[in-house]
Scaffold this active site. Structure first.
Site, short mmCIF file in Angstrom:
data_model
loop_
_atom_site.label_atom_id
_atom_site.label_comp_id
_atom_site.label_asym_id
_atom_site.label_seq_id
_atom_site.Cartn_x
_atom_site.Cartn_y
_atom_site.Cartn_z
N CYS A 75 3.46 22.50 -3.40
CA CYS A 75 4.88 22.76 -3.57
C CYS A 75 5.30 22.49 -5.01
O CYS A 75 4.93 21.49 -5.62
CB CYS A 75 5.68 21.92 -2.61
SG CYS A 75 5.29 22.26 -0.88
N ASP A 120 0.00 16.46 -0.22
CA ASP A 120 0.60 15.14 -0.38
C ASP A 120 -0.31 13.98 0.02
O ASP A 120 -0.35 12.97 -0.67
CB ASP A 120 1.88 15.05 0.45
CG ASP A 120 2.97 15.95 -0.08
OD1 ASP A 120 2.70 16.74 -1.00
OD2 ASP A 120 4.10 15.88 0.43
N CYS A 171 -1.39 24.93 0.34
CA CYS A 171 -1.74 23.93 -0.68
C CYS A 171 -3.24 23.86 -0.92
O CYS A 171 -3.68 23.54 -2.02
CB CYS A 171 -1.25 22.56 -0.25
SG CYS A 171 0.50 22.48 0.15
N SER A 196 10.35 13.03 1.87
CA SER A 196 9.59 14.00 1.12
C SER A 196 10.00 13.92 -0.35
O SER A 196 11.14 13.57 -0.68
CB SER A 196 9.87 15.40 1.65
OG SER A 196 9.48 16.38 0.72
#
Length: 555
Positions: free
Chosen positions: A193, A125, A51, A470
């Site tokens: 993602c 995240d 990421c 998630s």
């Protein structure tokens, strides 16, 4: 421009600051640089996760943009951890904690260094809301840059494909060789993602409330567009410094409502609730769970995005990203166009020239034909969640569920039982002591939810927890149950076989046990011993507030 050096002047100006200037000359500063506004470039670059592995290059571009616009930039780093890598392990307890560490570290460096403005670049995240929290706290001219989405792997796979393959493997539907093939082809390179999971949800929300440039949320991580976005952010922050535009001019309640609306239309992650509450707290904006419910009731789900839908973020990028969606929502009266953004213009002004989606696209539906006529993020209350719980009801799993409790004291024990076939149709899987304090760290339950899906139990079981989910999770899922079990919430009193009912329309989560029985169980209940007694997790457990307040640590 000297009048806009509100913070750097204290560090740079006057004979008494000669030692400061001497130190900075060693890093490459010239005499002229001390007359320019100082711009901090907060980079979350790291090689611990795909990421963020490319963000060093984005930080360089942002630095160049700030310098060319007349500022003097300084790049500094903060941490990141990977949810996808730590998922299902004790390491996941550090995930939400990292949001606070990131926010604290950016605030600390900016406060000590005297930055007049900040560009923060996040790509995973927790570092994204962590960046936004820091910018809100500091209240200095700021722009957020999203690191961008990963491309799809072979056969349109992504990280959730791998988690679900684990469940299929345990059910005997996938061989060792087939599992390895999925593992080896799902993640092709840099970026976050690729579904409408937490990273893409938060990027979209941050763009919607005006803290990033238009289109920042919908660009591939490896692309000229993303490099250009980073450079333009560096230029933009210098203009914001000149004009004196700060996050407090942007982050109003209406801006947060815009973010909730856009993320709802995109069918975004439940983590949106936790993170927007925390960012609003840092900005001094009175956002509450009731606001999510109120905005959700008037907002349709329009985007057919993974995990519940069919499409990935790179496919949304191809048709124009979220800007055409935002214009559609604005024209329908669902967004407040008067909100200021980091362009220095209002949201309505930014969207004025945006073209609609191309004819024939099937990713984003028109308002008259929604996937769901109201929002998928539903706030539930009842005797199991008097302070609230967050459900992700997409319409695929139905609007109500009634079943018998199958209770687990940790994610690991639940995962073992699911893989062993001990969870069957009609169960309400209860995973407790995974809340902000009890975990500590409020782990995400992607491993058990993916295992449930992989074993063919979607829609046949529900899962409730004081932990969270998630953005890649899907199914009948209720998280953020507050008060959490370790604080004495009724979740701590549930026993195997108890009847539990979930009603998304009535917005209730109820344990169907007589009051006298509950009272007897409560009299016998004792708070569990802390799982951690030293280090960052122990410190977090003693300071973190309820998930219903955003799990913040500075109330």
């Amino acid at each position: 421009m000297a009048n806009n050096r509100i913070h750097s002047a204290e560090i740079f100006d006057g004979a008494e600051q000669a030692p400061s200037r001497a130190m900075l000359r060693a890093t490459g500063f010239t005499s002229e640089d001390f007359t320019k506004p100082l711009v901090g470039i907060a980079s979350t670059w790291s090689m611990v996760t795909p990421c963020n592995m490319h963000i060093d290059e984005l930080a360089k571009r942002a630095s160049e943009g700030a310098d060319e616009a007349g500022g003097k930039s300084q790049v500094f780093n903060t941490i990141t951890v990977s949810d996808g890598i730590s998922m299902g392990t004790k390491g996941m307890r550090y995930s939400l904690v990292s949001r606070e560490v990131i926010a604290d570290s950016i605030e600390t460096v900016a406060g000590a260094a005297g930055f007049d403005g900040i560009v923060a670049i996040g790509g995973c995240d927790k570092n994204m809301p962590g960046c936004a929290m820091a910018l809100a706290r500091l209240n200095r001219p700021s722009v957020f840059v999203y690191g961008g989405t990963i491309l799809s792997g072979a056969k349109r796979r992504d990280i959730v494909s791998v988690f679900e393959a684990v469940g299929s493997h345990s059910a005997g539907k996938l061989s060792d060789e087939e599992l390895l093939e999925v593992e080896s082809t799902a993640i092709p390179g840099p970026g976050s993602c690729g579904g409408m999971y937490t990273a893409n949800t938060m990027a979209s929300a941050i763009e919607a409330f005006g803290l990033s440039l238009p289109n920042s949320s919908a660009q591939n991580a490896v692309s000229d567009n993303k490099l250009g976005d980073a450079r333009r952010a560096g230029e933009a922050v210098v203009e914001l410094i000149e004009r004196g535009i700060k996050p407090s001019d942007i982050l109003c309640l209406e801006a947060f409502e815009n973010a909730i609306t856009v993320a709802t239309a995109l069918e975004g992650s439940t983590n949106l609730v936790l993170h927007l509450l925390a960012i609003a707290h840092c900005a001094g904006v009175p956002l509450s769970l009731e606001d999510f419910d109120r905005v959700g009731k008037r907002t349709p789900v329009l985007a057919d995005m993974r995990p519940a839908g069919r499409y990935s973020m790179p496919e949304l990028v191809e048709i124009g990203g979220i800007q055409p969606l935002m214009k559609m929502l604005l024209e329908a009266g669902l967004l407040d166009g008067k909100c200021l953004t980091v362009t220095g213009r209002t949201l309505a002004e930014n969207l004025a020239s945006v073209e609609p989606y191309p004819e024939g696209q099937t990713i984003v539906r028109p308002l008259h034909d929604p996937i769901k006529p109201d929002g998928h993020l539903v706030i539930l209350r009842g005797n199991l969640a008097p302070e609230g719980a967050v459900a992700k009801i997409t319409g695929h799993e139905g609007l109500s569920f009634q079943g018998t409790a199958k209770v687990f004291e940790s994610e690991e024990s639940a995962m073992q039982a699911i893989l062993a076939g001990e969870v069957v149709e009609g169960h309400v899987v209860v995973i407790r002591h995974e809340g902000p304090r009890g975990g500590p760290g409020m782990r995400e339950m992607l491993s058990p939810t993916s295992a449930i899906s992989g074993r063919g139990l979607d829609g046949k079981v529900a899962l409730i927890t004081d932990g969270r989910f998630s953005g890649g999770s899907h199914g009948f899922l209720i998280g953020h149950i507050s008060p959490e079990a370790s604080r004495g919430g009724n979740l701590a009193l549930v026993e195997d076989g108890d009847e539990i009912t979930i009603d998304a329309e009535a917005r209730t989560l109820e344990l169907k046990v007589p009051a006298a029985v509950l009272a007897a169980r409560r009299a016998a209940w004792r708070a569990p011993e802390a799982r951690e007694t030293r280090g960052v997790l122990a410190k977090y457990a003693t300071s973190v507030e309820s998930a219903s307040l955003g799990a913040v640590t500075d109330l």
